[in-house]
Write a protein that holds these residues in place. Structure first.
Motif, PDB file in Angstrom:
ATOM      1  N   ALA A   3      60.774  27.485  68.141  1.00 10.43           N
ATOM      2  CA  ALA A   3      60.744  26.436  67.120  1.00 10.43           C
ATOM      3  C   ALA A   3      59.758  25.340  67.520  1.00 10.43           C
ATOM      4  O   ALA A   3      58.973  24.870  66.689  1.00 10.43           O
ATOM      5  N   GLN A   4      59.779  24.932  68.797  1.00  9.90           N
ATOM      6  CA  GLN A   4      58.826  23.920  69.257  1.00  9.90           C
ATOM      7  C   GLN A   4      57.395  24.403  69.089  1.00  9.90           C
ATOM      8  O   GLN A   4      56.515  23.645  68.664  1.00  9.90           O
ATOM      9  N   TYR A   5      57.148  25.656  69.433  1.00 11.83           N
ATOM     10  CA  TYR A   5      55.799  26.212  69.327  1.00 11.83           C
ATOM     11  C   TYR A   5      55.326  26.188  67.879  1.00 11.83           C
ATOM     12  O   TYR A   5      54.226  25.704  67.578  1.00 11.83           O
ATOM     13  N   PHE A   6      56.145  26.693  66.953  1.00  6.01           N
ATOM     14  CA  PHE A   6      55.712  26.783  65.561  1.00  6.01           C
ATOM     15  C   PHE A   6      55.622  25.413  64.892  1.00  6.01           C
ATOM     16  O   PHE A   6      54.744  25.189  64.065  1.00  6.01           O
ATOM     17  N   ILE A   7      56.502  24.480  65.245  1.00  7.02           N
ATOM     18  CA  ILE A   7      56.422  23.133  64.675  1.00  7.02           C
ATOM     19  C   ILE A   7      55.141  22.446  65.149  1.00  7.02           C
ATOM     20  O   ILE A   7      54.425  21.827  64.355  1.00  7.02           O
ATOM     21  N   HIS A   8      54.826  22.561  66.433  1.00  2.00           N
ATOM     22  CA  HIS A   8      53.596  21.947  66.943  1.00  2.00           C
ATOM     23  C   HIS A   8      52.365  22.597  66.322  1.00  2.00           C
ATOM     24  O   HIS A   8      51.420  21.902  65.948  1.00  2.00           O
ATOM     25  N   LYS A   9      52.402  23.918  66.180  1.00  2.00           N
ATOM     26  CA  LYS A   9      51.258  24.615  65.585  1.00  2.00           C
ATOM     27  C   LYS A   9      51.088  24.229  64.117  1.00  2.00           C
ATOM     28  O   LYS A   9      49.968  24.046  63.646  1.00  2.00           O
ATOM     29  N   ALA A  10      52.190  24.066  63.380  1.00  3.63           N
ATOM     30  CA  ALA A  10      52.107  23.667  61.978  1.00  3.63           C
ATOM     31  C   ALA A  10      51.596  22.230  61.843  1.00  3.63           C
ATOM     32  O   ALA A  10      50.832  21.927  60.927  1.00  3.63           O
ATOM     33  N   ALA A  11      51.998  21.363  62.764  1.00  2.11           N
ATOM     34  CA  ALA A  11      51.596  19.962  62.674  1.00  2.11           C
ATOM     35  C   ALA A  11      50.144  19.755  63.094  1.00  2.11           C
ATOM     36  O   ALA A  11      49.447  18.917  62.517  1.00  2.11           O
ATOM     37  N   ASN A  12      49.685  20.498  64.089  1.00  3.98           N
ATOM     38  CA  ASN A  12      48.348  20.265  64.634  1.00  3.98           C
ATOM     39  C   ASN A  12      47.345  21.362  64.315  1.00  3.98           C
ATOM     40  O   ASN A  12      46.168  21.212  64.619  1.00  3.98           O
ATOM     41  N   GLY A  13      47.778  22.462  63.774  1.00  8.25           N
ATOM     42  CA  GLY A  13      46.866  23.523  63.401  1.00  8.25           C
ATOM     43  C   GLY A  13      46.444  24.436  64.534  1.00  8.25           C
ATOM     44  O   GLY A  13      45.642  25.333  64.343  1.00  8.25           O
ATOM     45  N   ARG A  14      46.947  24.191  65.732  1.00  8.68           N
ATOM     46  CA  ARG A  14      46.612  25.042  66.872  1.00  8.68           C
ATOM     47  C   ARG A  14      47.755  24.953  67.879  1.00  8.68           C
ATOM     48  O   ARG A  14      48.513  23.984  67.888  1.00  8.68           O
ATOM     49  N   PRO A  15      47.872  25.940  68.739  1.00  7.49           N
ATOM     50  CA  PRO A  15      48.941  25.887  69.748  1.00  7.49           C
ATOM     51  C   PRO A  15      48.737  24.731  70.725  1.00  7.49           C
ATOM     52  O   PRO A  15      47.619  24.254  70.916  1.00  7.49           O
ATOM     53  N   LYS A  16      49.837  24.295  71.321  1.00  8.72           N
ATOM     54  CA  LYS A  16      49.772  23.186  72.274  1.00  8.72           C
ATOM     55  C   LYS A  16      49.040  23.623  73.534  1.00  8.72           C
ATOM     56  O   LYS A  16      49.233  24.711  74.034  1.00  8.72           O
ATOM     57  N   HIS A  17      48.167  22.739  74.007  1.00  7.58           N
ATOM     58  CA  HIS A  17      47.442  23.003  75.241  1.00  7.58           C
ATOM     59  C   HIS A  17      48.326  22.567  76.402  1.00  7.58           C
ATOM     60  O   HIS A  17      48.605  21.385  76.578  1.00  7.58           O
ATOM     61  N   ILE A  18      48.750  23.518  77.194  1.00  8.30           N
ATOM     62  CA  ILE A  18      49.627  23.232  78.318  1.00  8.30           C
ATOM     63  C   ILE A  18      48.794  22.647  79.462  1.00  8.30           C
ATOM     64  O   ILE A  18      47.712  23.136  79.777  1.00  8.30           O
ATOM     65  N   GLY A  19      49.287  21.623  80.103  1.00  9.18           N
ATOM     66  CA  GLY A  19      48.611  21.041  81.255  1.00  9.18           C
ATOM     67  C   GLY A  19      47.422  20.171  80.891  1.00  9.18           C
ATOM     68  O   GLY A  19      46.446  20.116  81.637  1.00  9.18           O
ATOM     69  N   ASN A  20      47.475  19.487  79.753  1.00 11.66           N
ATOM     70  CA  ASN A  20      46.393  18.574  79.368  1.00 11.66           C
ATOM     71  C   ASN A  20      46.340  17.409  80.348  1.00 11.66           C
ATOM     72  O   ASN A  20      47.328  16.747  80.587  1.00 11.66           O
ATOM     73  N   ASP A  21      45.173  17.145  80.897  1.00 12.66           N
ATOM     74  CA  ASP A  21      45.012  15.983  81.753  1.00 12.66           C
ATOM     75  C   ASP A  21      43.970  15.054  81.134  1.00 12.66           C
ATOM     76  O   ASP A  21      43.510  15.273  80.015  1.00 12.66           O
ATOM     77  N   VAL A  22      43.605  14.014  81.837  1.00 16.96           N
ATOM     78  CA  VAL A  22      42.683  13.001  81.309  1.00 16.96           C
ATOM     79  C   VAL A  22      41.328  13.624  80.981  1.00 16.96           C
ATOM     80  O   VAL A  22      40.707  13.296  79.961  1.00 16.96           O
ATOM     81  N   TRP A  23      40.881  14.544  81.805  1.00 12.84           N
ATOM     82  CA  TRP A  23      39.595  15.196  81.574  1.00 12.84           C
ATOM     83  C   TRP A  23      39.611  15.997  80.270  1.00 12.84           C
ATOM     84  O   TRP A  23      38.668  15.927  79.479  1.00 12.84           O
ATOM     85  N   ASP A  24      40.685  16.759  80.062  1.00 14.11           N
ATOM     86  CA  ASP A  24      40.789  17.556  78.839  1.00 14.11           C
ATOM     87  C   ASP A  24      40.803  16.671  77.598  1.00 14.11           C
ATOM     88  O   ASP A  24      40.174  16.989  76.587  1.00 14.11           O
ATOM     89  N   VAL A  25      41.524  15.564  77.664  1.00 12.84           N
ATOM     90  CA  VAL A  25      41.579  14.644  76.520  1.00 12.84           C
ATOM     91  C   VAL A  25      40.199  14.058  76.252  1.00 12.84           C
ATOM     92  O   VAL A  25      39.761  13.965  75.095  1.00 12.84           O
ATOM     93  N   ALA A  26      39.479  13.664  77.312  1.00  8.17           N
ATOM     94  CA  ALA A  26      38.136  13.118  77.137  1.00  8.17           C
ATOM     95  C   ALA A  26      37.193  14.152  76.527  1.00  8.17           C
ATOM     96  O   ALA A  26      36.381  13.822  75.649  1.00  8.17           O
ATOM     97  N   MET A  27      37.296  15.400  76.944  1.00 14.69           N
ATOM     98  CA  MET A  27      36.437  16.450  76.398  1.00 14.69           C
ATOM     99  C   MET A  27      36.778  16.744  74.936  1.00 14.69           C
ATOM    100  O   MET A  27      35.883  16.998  74.126  1.00 14.69           O
ATOM    101  N   GLU A  28      38.056  16.686  74.576  1.00 12.61           N
ATOM    102  CA  GLU A  28      38.434  16.882  73.174  1.00 12.61           C
ATOM    103  C   GLU A  28      37.876  15.764  72.304  1.00 12.61           C
ATOM    104  O   GLU A  28      37.387  16.016  71.201  1.00 12.61           O
TER     105      GLU A  28
END
Length: 67
Positions: free
Chosen positions: A25-50
């Motif tokens: 349920a968490q996976y599908f709710i996040h995917k429906a809200a954001n249009g893509r699966p959740k990126h596990i282990g997001n750090d500051v570098w990943d956020v800056a690159m996004e």
């Protein structure tokens, strides 16, 4: 008396299946809200690159002022 452990199988099955349901349920709710699966282990570098990638895509998709 040899199969007394069988009494615990039903509750354990229910608990395991509910954990699976909640995780999916968490996976599908996040995917429906954001249009893509959740990126596990997001750090500051990943956020800056996004942010950088989003800015580049918006810049390239906007109409050019020279035209």
């Amino acid at each position: 008396m040899a199969m007394i452990w069988l009494e615990a199988v039903l509750p354990l099955g229910i608990i395991a299946s509910m954990l699976c349901v909640m995780g999916n349920a968490q996976y599908f709710i996040h995917k429906a809200a954001n249009g893509r699966p959740k990126h596990i282990g997001n750090d500051v570098w990943d956020v800056a690159m996004e942010r950088r990638d989003k800015k580049i895509v918006e810049m390239l998709s906007s109409p050019s002022p020279c035209n």
